[in-house]
Design an enzyme around this catalytic site. Structure first.
Site, PDB file in Angstrom:
ATOM      1  N   ALA A 211       0.845  -1.203   0.000  1.00  0.00           N
ATOM      2  CA  ALA A 211       0.000   0.000   0.000  1.00  0.00           C
ATOM      3  C   ALA A 211       0.876   1.246   0.000  1.00  0.00           C
ATOM      4  O   ALA A 211       2.103   1.148  -0.117  1.00  0.00           O
ATOM      5  CB  ALA A 211      -0.919  -0.007   1.213  1.00  0.00           C
ATOM      6  N   ASN A 212       0.269   2.415   0.117  1.00  0.00           N
ATOM      7  CA  ASN A 212       1.036   3.660   0.255  1.00  0.00           C
ATOM      8  C   ASN A 212       0.295   4.595   1.204  1.00  0.00           C
ATOM      9  O   ASN A 212      -0.774   4.259   1.707  1.00  0.00           O
ATOM     10  CB  ASN A 212       1.281   4.297  -1.117  1.00  0.00           C
ATOM     11  CG  ASN A 212      -0.008   4.634  -1.814  1.00  0.00           C
ATOM     12  OD1 ASN A 212      -0.775   5.466  -1.357  1.00  0.00           O
ATOM     13  ND2 ASN A 212      -0.285   3.950  -2.931  1.00  0.00           N
ATOM     14  N   ARG A 213       0.865   5.764   1.447  1.00  0.00           N
ATOM     15  CA  ARG A 213       0.355   6.642   2.510  1.00  0.00           C
ATOM     16  C   ARG A 213      -0.795   7.549   2.088  1.00  0.00           C
ATOM     17  O   ARG A 213      -1.218   8.402   2.858  1.00  0.00           O
ATOM     18  CB  ARG A 213       1.487   7.536   3.021  1.00  0.00           C
ATOM     19  CG  ARG A 213       2.589   6.786   3.692  1.00  0.00           C
ATOM     20  CD  ARG A 213       3.601   7.741   4.296  1.00  0.00           C
ATOM     21  NE  ARG A 213       4.803   7.042   4.698  1.00  0.00           N
ATOM     22  CZ  ARG A 213       4.909   6.327   5.804  1.00  0.00           C
ATOM     23  NH1 ARG A 213       3.886   6.232   6.627  1.00  0.00           N
ATOM     24  NH2 ARG A 213       6.029   5.696   6.094  1.00  0.00           N
ATOM     25  N   SER A 214      -1.311   7.401   0.878  1.00  0.00           N
ATOM     26  CA  SER A 214      -2.391   8.295   0.435  1.00  0.00           C
ATOM     27  C   SER A 214      -3.629   8.159   1.343  1.00  0.00           C
ATOM     28  O   SER A 214      -4.050   7.053   1.664  1.00  0.00           O
ATOM     29  CB  SER A 214      -2.767   7.947  -1.007  1.00  0.00           C
ATOM     30  OG  SER A 214      -3.956   8.608  -1.346  1.00  0.00           O
ATOM     31  N   ALA A 277      -3.296   7.485  -5.723  1.00  0.00           N
ATOM     32  CA  ALA A 277      -1.899   7.054  -5.701  1.00  0.00           C
ATOM     33  C   ALA A 277      -1.909   5.566  -6.045  1.00  0.00           C
ATOM     34  O   ALA A 277      -1.939   4.709  -5.161  1.00  0.00           O
ATOM     35  CB  ALA A 277      -1.296   7.306  -4.330  1.00  0.00           C
TER      36      ALA A 277
END
Ligand code: C5P
Length: 403
Positions: A211-214, A277
């Site tokens: 995942a990512n921090r969006s 993102a």
């Protein structure tokens, strides 16, 4: 701000959903509206006038034949001294009275006497909602210009029965009231927009993912801002912990491929704003079973494969929306990377921002962006993500105004 200073006459009729009306009063007042409550005899069986009056900070009107109330306000003034009459919950019985012009208590009399817009939030057992008599009444009321919010599908509060009949949530009712009273210009009316937002989750196995921090805050704010200008918005959102924006139809997805499919399904559109993102890579073959740790065995390596580039797909599509906007979250050489992306992805505008950890932009509530287009680069000052969204929506409306 639409509800700020607005006077709402809230009619509460007798259903278990009346407990939600207490929260509804708070949400309306939070937005600057004043709430004057009217309760039917049935409503008082579910919640007390004391609680309703305390939350509304106003007198609660219950009795058509109260000499005191008639002297103070009177039912005709009650019906007209407001900007909106909101009925929540609206029972099958009250809808039937309204449809037939009955006026045998204060609530029904006020509803017959009013010349203000009326919004009803029905709540009842699914069988009652589906009954031919209720259907006739609802059709009559719609024909009379009465506006409806809900009922929604889901489990009923008082029984395990599911179906359509649950009262809309307070925030959904607030959004419907705002939409009804909103007289601001709608330059994007008749335009369809697709917005992507949030991260994607790319599975490694059934319990793990990349995942990512969006946070989805910027994309969701843009979807809401476009809807506010009258656009018909489909928001395709990755997994986020923020609420679906009001007045927008939201499709929830997890993976990049699902996001691409949902975006393509939403075509044709006039506007595409790809804010998500999206993970550039996914695990080539995600495991069906949880990958187990076995002592002494080697550490697994993850083979990655490229995800579809949704913005690029849309930017070069045969059904390409007239205006295609992408975002570029960069940590270095922001201008050049954004300019290159403009051409490569087939976008009209790239909204570029520096997401180096020191900026706090990724996951935060503020943003500082540059608008990169074929006309050049425009730096916008540091603003809340909501403000970036409104300014971008206004810019989009301008582009359409210019044709
Ligand atoms: O190439 P990069 O990921 O920096 O591009 C960012 C822009 O492209 C954003 O608008 C993002 O939503 C979009 N994008 C996409 N699909 C991908 C990767 C990025 O739509 N697989």
């Amino acid at each position: 701000m639409v509800l700020s200073g607005k006077r709402i006459l809230l009619i509460i009729s007798g259903g278990i959903a009346a407990y939600k009306s207490l929260d509804l009063i708070r949400r309306l007042r939070e937005r600057g509206a004043s709430v004057r409550p009217v309760m039917t005899a049935g409503a008082q069986q579910f919640v007390t006038p004391l609680a309703v009056g305390a939350l509304a900070a106003d007198h609660v009107f219950t009795d058509l034949f109260s000499r005191q109330d008639e002297q103070d306000v009177g039912h005709i003034r009650l019906a007209r001294d407001c900007d909106l009459v909101l009925v929540a919950p609206a029972t099958a019985d009250l809808l039937a009275k309204m449809a037939n012009g009955l006026a045998d208590d204060l609530a029904s009399t006020v509803l017959l006497a009013t010349d203000r817009p009326v919004l009803v939030a029905p709540a009842m057992n699914p069988h009652m909602w589906n009954h031919a008599a209720t259907k006739r009444n609802v059709a009559t009321l719609k024909g009379d210009g009465i506006r409806f919010i809900g009922p929604m599908a889901g489990e009923m509060a008082e029984s395990r029965e599911a179906g359509v009949g649950r009262m809309a949530e307070p925030l959904e009712i607030v959004a419907a009231a705002e939409a009804l009273l909103d007289t601001s210009p709608k330059p994007l009316a008749g335009r369809k927009a697709i917005v992507t937002s949030g991260p994607t989750h790319e599975p490694i196995d059934p319990v793990r993912y990349i995942a990512n921090r969006s946070s989805g805050r910027q994309g969701h704010a843009i979807a809401a801002a476009l809807a506010k200008l009258g656009a018909d918005v489909t928001l395709v959102s990755g997994p986020v912990s923020i609420a679906d924006p009001a007045g927008v139809s939201t499709v929830h997805v997890e993976r990049a491929e699902e996001m691409r499919d949902a975006v393509l399904t939403a075509l044709p559109a006039d506007i595409a704003v790809m804010v998500a993102a999206v993970a550039d890579w996914r695990v080539a073959s995600a495991s069906d079973q949880k990958i187990k740790k076995h002592p002494g065995e080697s550490i697994p390596t993850l083979a990655l494969t490229e995800n579809p580039d949704i913005l690029k797909t849309i930017g070069h599509h045969t059904m390409r929306p007239k205006l295609v906007i992408g975002f570029a979250a960069e940590t270095q050489d922001v201008d050049n990377n954004a300019k290159a992306k403009l051409t490569r992805k087939g976008a009209d505008i790239i909204v570029a921002n520096d997401v180096s950890p020191a900026t706090g932009i990724m996951g935060g509530v503020r943003n500082r962006v540059k608008i990169v287009s074929h006309n050049g680069i425009e730096q916008w000052p540091d603003m809340a993500k909501d403000e970036v969204a409104s300014k971008l929506a206004a810019l989009i409306a301008d582009r359409f105004r210019q044709g």
